[in-house]
Write a protein that holds these residues in place. Structure first.
Motif, PDB file in Angstrom:
ATOM      1  N   VAL A 181       9.097  18.536 -16.251  1.00 46.44           N
ATOM      2  CA  VAL A 181       9.380  19.470 -17.347  1.00 46.44           C
ATOM      3  C   VAL A 181       8.437  19.265 -18.539  1.00 46.44           C
ATOM      4  O   VAL A 181       7.751  20.214 -18.932  1.00 46.44           O
ATOM      5  N   PRO A 182       8.356  18.078 -19.149  1.00 47.25           N
ATOM      6  CA  PRO A 182       7.402  17.925 -20.257  1.00 47.25           C
ATOM      7  C   PRO A 182       5.965  17.888 -19.732  1.00 47.25           C
ATOM      8  O   PRO A 182       5.710  17.395 -18.629  1.00 47.25           O
ATOM      9  N   PRO A 183       5.022  18.387 -20.507  1.00 45.10           N
ATOM     10  CA  PRO A 183       3.631  18.406 -20.050  1.00 45.10           C
ATOM     11  C   PRO A 183       3.094  17.013 -19.723  1.00 45.10           C
ATOM     12  O   PRO A 183       3.293  16.056 -20.478  1.00 45.10           O
ATOM     13  N   LEU A 184       2.431  16.906 -18.596  1.00 42.50           N
ATOM     14  CA  LEU A 184       1.665  15.737 -18.150  1.00 42.50           C
ATOM     15  C   LEU A 184       2.487  14.499 -17.809  1.00 42.50           C
ATOM     16  O   LEU A 184       1.926  13.454 -17.494  1.00 42.50           O
ATOM     17  N   THR A 185       3.804  14.577 -17.844  1.00 39.07           N
ATOM     18  CA  THR A 185       4.598  13.377 -17.567  1.00 39.07           C
ATOM     19  C   THR A 185       4.724  13.075 -16.086  1.00 39.07           C
ATOM     20  O   THR A 185       5.178  11.989 -15.726  1.00 39.07           O
ATOM     21  N   THR A 186       4.294  14.003 -15.226  1.00 31.16           N
ATOM     22  CA  THR A 186       4.264  13.658 -13.804  1.00 31.16           C
ATOM     23  C   THR A 186       3.275  12.515 -13.564  1.00 31.16           C
ATOM     24  O   THR A 186       3.456  11.728 -12.636  1.00 31.16           O
ATOM     25  N   LEU A 187       2.257  12.419 -14.414  1.00 29.09           N
ATOM     26  CA  LEU A 187       1.303  11.310 -14.290  1.00 29.09           C
ATOM     27  C   LEU A 187       1.981   9.985 -14.623  1.00 29.09           C
ATOM     28  O   LEU A 187       1.721   8.962 -13.972  1.00 29.09           O
ATOM     29  N   LEU A 188       2.851   9.987 -15.625  1.00 30.08           N
ATOM     30  CA  LEU A 188       3.588   8.769 -15.962  1.00 30.08           C
ATOM     31  C   LEU A 188       4.551   8.380 -14.845  1.00 30.08           C
ATOM     32  O   LEU A 188       4.678   7.198 -14.506  1.00 30.08           O
ATOM     33  N   ALA A 189       5.204   9.375 -14.258  1.00 32.06           N
ATOM     34  CA  ALA A 189       6.126   9.093 -13.153  1.00 32.06           C
ATOM     35  C   ALA A 189       5.361   8.528 -11.956  1.00 32.06           C
ATOM     36  O   ALA A 189       5.801   7.563 -11.327  1.00 32.06           O
ATOM     37  N   GLU A 190       4.220   9.117 -11.655  1.00 27.43           N
ATOM     38  CA  GLU A 190       3.403   8.632 -10.539  1.00 27.43           C
ATOM     39  C   GLU A 190       2.943   7.204 -10.799  1.00 27.43           C
ATOM     40  O   GLU A 190       3.000   6.345  -9.928  1.00 27.43           O
ATOM     41  N   TRP A 191       2.520   6.918 -12.015  1.00 24.38           N
ATOM     42  CA  TRP A 191       2.063   5.568 -12.380  1.00 24.38           C
ATOM     43  C   TRP A 191       3.219   4.567 -12.245  1.00 24.38           C
ATOM     44  O   TRP A 191       3.050   3.494 -11.673  1.00 24.38           O
TER      45      TRP A 191
ATOM     46  N   THR B 238      14.836   9.464  -8.256  1.00 28.53           N
ATOM     47  CA  THR B 238      14.579  10.861  -7.881  1.00 28.53           C
ATOM     48  C   THR B 238      14.788  11.784  -9.072  1.00 28.53           C
ATOM     49  O   THR B 238      13.971  12.674  -9.332  1.00 28.53           O
ATOM     50  N   LEU B 239      15.863  11.579  -9.826  1.00 19.46           N
ATOM     51  CA  LEU B 239      16.108  12.419 -11.008  1.00 19.46           C
ATOM     52  C   LEU B 239      15.044  12.212 -12.089  1.00 19.46           C
ATOM     53  O   LEU B 239      14.625  13.170 -12.742  1.00 19.46           O
ATOM     54  N   VAL B 240      14.612  10.982 -12.287  1.00 19.82           N
ATOM     55  CA  VAL B 240      13.546  10.726 -13.270  1.00 19.82           C
ATOM     56  C   VAL B 240      12.259  11.431 -12.842  1.00 19.82           C
ATOM     57  O   VAL B 240      11.576  12.054 -13.663  1.00 19.82           O
ATOM     58  N   ALA B 241      11.927  11.340 -11.553  1.00 21.19           N
ATOM     59  CA  ALA B 241      10.723  12.018 -11.057  1.00 21.19           C
ATOM     60  C   ALA B 241      10.839  13.528 -11.219  1.00 21.19           C
ATOM     61  O   ALA B 241       9.877  14.191 -11.622  1.00 21.19           O
ATOM     62  N   LEU B 242      12.010  14.079 -10.912  1.00 24.72           N
ATOM     63  CA  LEU B 242      12.207  15.518 -11.089  1.00 24.72           C
ATOM     64  C   LEU B 242      12.112  15.908 -12.568  1.00 24.72           C
ATOM     65  O   LEU B 242      11.496  16.918 -12.913  1.00 24.72           O
TER      66      LEU B 242
ATOM     67  N   VAL C 194       9.840  20.204  -4.501  1.00 30.47           N
ATOM     68  CA  VAL C 194      10.105  20.047  -3.068  1.00 30.47           C
ATOM     69  C   VAL C 194       9.588  18.700  -2.570  1.00 30.47           C
ATOM     70  O   VAL C 194      10.299  17.967  -1.875  1.00 30.47           O
ATOM     71  N   VAL C 195       8.349  18.365  -2.928  1.00 33.99           N
ATOM     72  CA  VAL C 195       7.761  17.089  -2.485  1.00 33.99           C
ATOM     73  C   VAL C 195       8.558  15.917  -3.042  1.00 33.99           C
ATOM     74  O   VAL C 195       8.812  14.936  -2.336  1.00 33.99           O
ATOM     75  N   THR C 196       8.983  15.997  -4.285  1.00 35.27           N
ATOM     76  CA  THR C 196       9.764  14.917  -4.885  1.00 35.27           C
ATOM     77  C   THR C 196      11.080  14.713  -4.150  1.00 35.27           C
ATOM     78  O   THR C 196      11.480  13.571  -3.879  1.00 35.27           O
TER      79      THR C 196
ATOM     80  N   PRO D 211       0.827  -1.211   0.000  1.00 34.79           N
ATOM     81  CA  PRO D 211       0.000   0.000   0.000  1.00 34.79           C
ATOM     82  C   PRO D 211       0.862   1.262   0.000  1.00 34.79           C
ATOM     83  O   PRO D 211       1.975   1.265   0.507  1.00 34.79           O
ATOM     84  N   MET D 212       0.306   2.326  -0.564  1.00 37.95           N
ATOM     85  CA  MET D 212       1.034   3.590  -0.603  1.00 37.95           C
ATOM     86  C   MET D 212       1.151   4.177   0.798  1.00 37.95           C
ATOM     87  O   MET D 212       0.223   4.080   1.601  1.00 37.95           O
ATOM     88  N   SER D 213       2.279   4.790   1.058  1.00 36.67           N
ATOM     89  CA  SER D 213       2.485   5.492   2.321  1.00 36.67           C
ATOM     90  C   SER D 213       1.831   6.870   2.232  1.00 36.67           C
ATOM     91  O   SER D 213       1.377   7.288   1.161  1.00 36.67           O
ATOM     92  N   ARG D 214       1.806   7.579   3.358  1.00 40.15           N
ATOM     93  CA  ARG D 214       1.275   8.946   3.335  1.00 40.15           C
ATOM     94  C   ARG D 214       2.086   9.838   2.400  1.00 40.15           C
ATOM     95  O   ARG D 214       1.526  10.639   1.660  1.00 40.15           O
ATOM     96  N   LEU D 215       3.397   9.696   2.448  1.00 38.83           N
ATOM     97  CA  LEU D 215       4.237  10.489   1.546  1.00 38.83           C
ATOM     98  C   LEU D 215       4.005  10.088   0.093  1.00 38.83           C
ATOM     99  O   LEU D 215       4.051  10.927  -0.805  1.00 38.83           O
ATOM    100  N   GLY D 216       3.776   8.804  -0.147  1.00 40.82           N
ATOM    101  CA  GLY D 216       3.474   8.346  -1.500  1.00 40.82           C
ATOM    102  C   GLY D 216       2.182   8.948  -2.012  1.00 40.82           C
ATOM    103  O   GLY D 216       2.091   9.367  -3.173  1.00 40.82           O
ATOM    104  N   ARG D 217       1.170   9.005  -1.153  1.00 39.24           N
ATOM    105  CA  ARG D 217      -0.098   9.628  -1.547  1.00 39.24           C
ATOM    106  C   ARG D 217       0.081  11.126  -1.792  1.00 39.24           C
ATOM    107  O   ARG D 217      -0.499  11.675  -2.732  1.00 39.24           O
ATOM    108  N   LEU D 218       0.890  11.781  -0.949  1.00 41.83           N
ATOM    109  CA  LEU D 218       1.172  13.200  -1.163  1.00 41.83           C
ATOM    110  C   LEU D 218       1.833  13.419  -2.517  1.00 41.83           C
ATOM    111  O   LEU D 218       1.457  14.322  -3.274  1.00 41.83           O
ATOM    112  N   PHE D 219       2.819  12.581  -2.847  1.00 37.29           N
ATOM    113  CA  PHE D 219       3.471  12.684  -4.148  1.00 37.29           C
ATOM    114  C   PHE D 219       2.464  12.514  -5.277  1.00 37.29           C
ATOM    115  O   PHE D 219       2.476  13.273  -6.256  1.00 37.29           O
TER     116      PHE D 219
END
Length: 120
Positions: A82-92, A74-78, A58-60, A3-11
């Motif tokens: 930059v590119p649009p909407l790729t934070t969703l891919l990183a989160e997934w 961490t670098l991949v998440a950061l 900061v959260v990352t 299960p996701m942690s609290r920090l994972g859910r925040l991310f």
């Protein structure tokens, strides 16, 4: 998958907010530069996205250290901010690989999976 942690859910929440504000900024730029109708979208979503971007960085960094991602994840998440909407891919990706869970839960899930594997 643990299960996701609290920090994972925040991310995850901040990743979605960052993607939403990116989408709003793209719509605002379309309205400003293509249709020439209004600058309100760029004015509003430019500010919102700037704040969401800084919050995501900061959260990352905090989550990367606390959940022991290592420098590569961490670098991949950061970089995903930059590119649009790729934070969703990183989160997934991070959720699917169990890296939004506490490290102890991740290790316990790995051990449980190893026990379930058939021996050869």
């Amino acid at each position: 998958m643990p299960p996701m942690s609290r920090l994972g859910r925040l991310f995850a929440v901040v990743a979605w907010i960052e993607a939403f504000t990116w989408a709003g900024l793209l719509v605002g730029m379309f309205l400003k530069y293509v249709t020439g109708t209004t600058e309100a979208g760029v004015w509003l979503f430019g500010r919102l996205h700037g704040g969401a971007f800084v919050l995501f960085v900061v959260v990352t960094l905090v989550v990367g250290v606390r959940l022991r991602w290592g420098w590569f994840r961490t670098l991949v998440a950061l970089a995903s901010s930059v590119p649009p909407l790729t934070t969703l891919l990183a989160e997934w990706w991070l959720k699917r690989t169990g890296h939004l869970a506490d490290p102890a839960d991740r290790e316990a899930a790995r051990e449980q999976d190893a026990e379930l594997q058939p021996t050869r």
